[in-house]
Design an enzyme around this catalytic site. Structure first.
Site, PDB file in Angstrom:
ATOM      1  N   HIS A 131       0.825  -1.229   0.000  1.00 56.59           N
ATOM      2  CA  HIS A 131       0.000   0.000   0.000  1.00 56.59           C
ATOM      3  C   HIS A 131       0.854   1.272   0.000  1.00 56.59           C
ATOM      4  O   HIS A 131       0.313   2.365  -0.180  1.00 56.59           O
ATOM      5  CB  HIS A 131      -0.928   0.040   1.214  1.00 56.59           C
ATOM      6  CG  HIS A 131      -1.968  -1.040   1.221  1.00 56.59           C
ATOM      7  ND1 HIS A 131      -2.821  -1.259   0.163  1.00 56.59           N
ATOM      8  CD2 HIS A 131      -2.283  -1.982   2.152  1.00 56.59           C
ATOM      9  CE1 HIS A 131      -3.615  -2.288   0.439  1.00 56.59           C
ATOM     10  NE2 HIS A 131      -3.309  -2.744   1.637  1.00 56.59           N
ATOM     11  N   ASP A 168      -2.586 -10.761  -2.296  1.00 52.27           N
ATOM     12  CA  ASP A 168      -3.189 -10.219  -1.071  1.00 52.27           C
ATOM     13  C   ASP A 168      -4.669  -9.890  -1.349  1.00 52.27           C
ATOM     14  O   ASP A 168      -5.029  -9.561  -2.472  1.00 52.27           O
ATOM     15  CB  ASP A 168      -2.431  -8.943  -0.675  1.00 52.27           C
ATOM     16  CG  ASP A 168      -2.783  -8.436   0.714  1.00 52.27           C
ATOM     17  OD1 ASP A 168      -2.007  -8.705   1.647  1.00 52.27           O
ATOM     18  OD2 ASP A 168      -3.822  -7.772   0.859  1.00 52.27           O
ATOM     19  N   HIS A 170      -6.267  -7.349  -0.427  1.00 51.44           N
ATOM     20  CA  HIS A 170      -6.424  -5.914  -0.673  1.00 51.44           C
ATOM     21  C   HIS A 170      -5.708  -5.511  -1.968  1.00 51.44           C
ATOM     22  O   HIS A 170      -4.672  -6.078  -2.306  1.00 51.44           O
ATOM     23  CB  HIS A 170      -5.838  -5.104   0.491  1.00 51.44           C
ATOM     24  CG  HIS A 170      -6.461  -5.425   1.823  1.00 51.44           C
ATOM     25  ND1 HIS A 170      -5.888  -6.318   2.707  1.00 51.44           N
ATOM     26  CD2 HIS A 170      -7.599  -4.982   2.395  1.00 51.44           C
ATOM     27  CE1 HIS A 170      -6.667  -6.405   3.789  1.00 51.44           C
ATOM     28  NE2 HIS A 170      -7.696  -5.604   3.626  1.00 51.44           N
ATOM     29  N   ASP A 249      -4.311 -12.873   3.441  1.00 53.74           N
ATOM     30  CA  ASP A 249      -5.546 -12.427   4.069  1.00 53.74           C
ATOM     31  C   ASP A 249      -6.787 -12.687   3.218  1.00 53.74           C
ATOM     32  O   ASP A 249      -7.896 -12.296   3.613  1.00 53.74           O
ATOM     33  CB  ASP A 249      -5.455 -10.944   4.478  1.00 53.74           C
ATOM     34  CG  ASP A 249      -4.802 -10.070   3.430  1.00 53.74           C
ATOM     35  OD1 ASP A 249      -4.572 -10.558   2.310  1.00 53.74           O
ATOM     36  OD2 ASP A 249      -4.524  -8.902   3.727  1.00 53.74           O
TER      37      ASP A 249
HETATM   38 ZN    ZN Z   1      -4.002  -7.244   2.734  1.00 60.37          ZN
END
Ligand code: ZN
Length: 312
Positions: A131, A168, A170, A249
């Site tokens: 991120h 991931d 996200h 995740d």
């Molecule tokens: Zn994540």
């Protein structure tokens, strides 16, 4: 040829406070599981990576961001406490050492693999990176470890094309921001739609395929995305090295996402990535830990991933 397992005690020093899901125990869970299952005896452990240098970080981040962040990290190191750099992300006195060690580890793993001392490598490092944009820390991330390592492979080690695979849950908005329209780099990912950081539906460049999937998507649907969308692009791109943003995740036991992957899915995805690496990249893969917050699911999934990397 061996699989390298990189980690470092410094990466456990970064602590964003009680109850924060991105906690030091994540690395302990992975190491404990690797030890108890015998996987630790199969991989070659390295905990000697140097701290990242400014010139390493500058391959992926703007110089004013690096200067401002370093000032914050040094100040909290002297004054103590916790400093919020974003609503989800805080620095403690040990964060500077952890973040520089994480990025330095990704670079060292890249060198080890390019030099032929290991076929591939897994880096159990934190803070995570995907991120972190060119000029902002966010979403538990300070330096974009994978983007820094991938640019090191290109700019310092002279590779022509590298791919980044991000599984991931996200969206890897930071990686996207950094590599946008760099035609030496291709990024492929899936991510849970309408989940933090609420980006990814509109690509920031032509060199990326990030596929949104609805909540509660299971492994068989993700495998179809890998098979029919990622793999043809990767094959056409012919990467000379593959970097993995290995977040676990999207596991069905992880509460930060609402996805349905299990260990067998991480095995399958890893095997498909390795097949591309064997065909085009002399097998060269460097995988770096991103998310994964249910400690049991994280440890088992990371082990499933590394068993495939190690061929056991
Ligand atoms: Zn994540």
């Amino acid at each position: 040829m061996s699989t390298a397992f990189f980690t470092h005690a410094d990466c456990r020093g970064h602590d964003m406070g009680p109850g924060h899901p991105e906690c030091p125990g994540r690395l302990a869970a992975i190491e404990d599981h690797f030890l108890s299952t015998g996987l630790a005896d199969v991989v070659v452990r390295h905990d000697d990576a140097p701290l990242a240098r400014l010139e390493d970080l500058a391959h992926a981040h703007a110089s004013n961001y690096l200067g401002e962040l370093d000032e914050i990290l040094r100040r909290v190191g002297e004054e103590g406490g916790l400093v919020a750099v974003d609503p989800d992300t805080a620095a403690c006195p040990q964060t500077r050492q952890a973040a520089l060690r994480a990025a330095g580890t990704a670079v060292a793993a890249t060198d080890l693999v390019i030099d032929g001392h290991a076929e591939n490598a897994f880096c159990a490092i934190r803070p995570p990176g995907h991120h972190a944009t060119r000029d902002a820390a966010m979403g538990f991330c300070f330096y974009n470890n994978v983007a820094i390592a991938a640019r090191h492979a290109l700019d310092v080690r002279g590779l022509q094309r590298v791919a980044i695979v991000d599984f991931d849950v996200h969206h890897g908005n930071g990686t996207e921001d950094i590599i946008a329209n760099d035609d030496r780099m291709l990024m492929v990912s899936f991510f849970q739609d309408q989940l933090y950081p609420f980006t990814g539906n509109v690509p920031t460049g032509v060199n990326m395929l990030n596929v949104p999937v609805p909540a509660y998507t299971k492994g068989d649907q993700v495998r179809e995305i890998v098979e029919y969308q990622w793999l043809p692009l990767l094959d056409k791109f012919r990467p000379e090295m593959i970097f993995i943003s290995a977040g676990f995740d999207a596991h069905r036991e992880d509460d930060l996402g609402r996805m349905g992957l299990v260990e067998a899915d991480y095995e399958w995805i890893t095997a498909r990535i390795l097949a591309v690496a064997a065909k085009h990249a002399q097998g060269r893969v460097v995988s770096c830990l991103e998310g994964g917050y249910n400690l049991g699911a994280l440890a088992r999934s990371a082990a499933a991933h590394v068993r495939v990397l190690a061929g056991v």
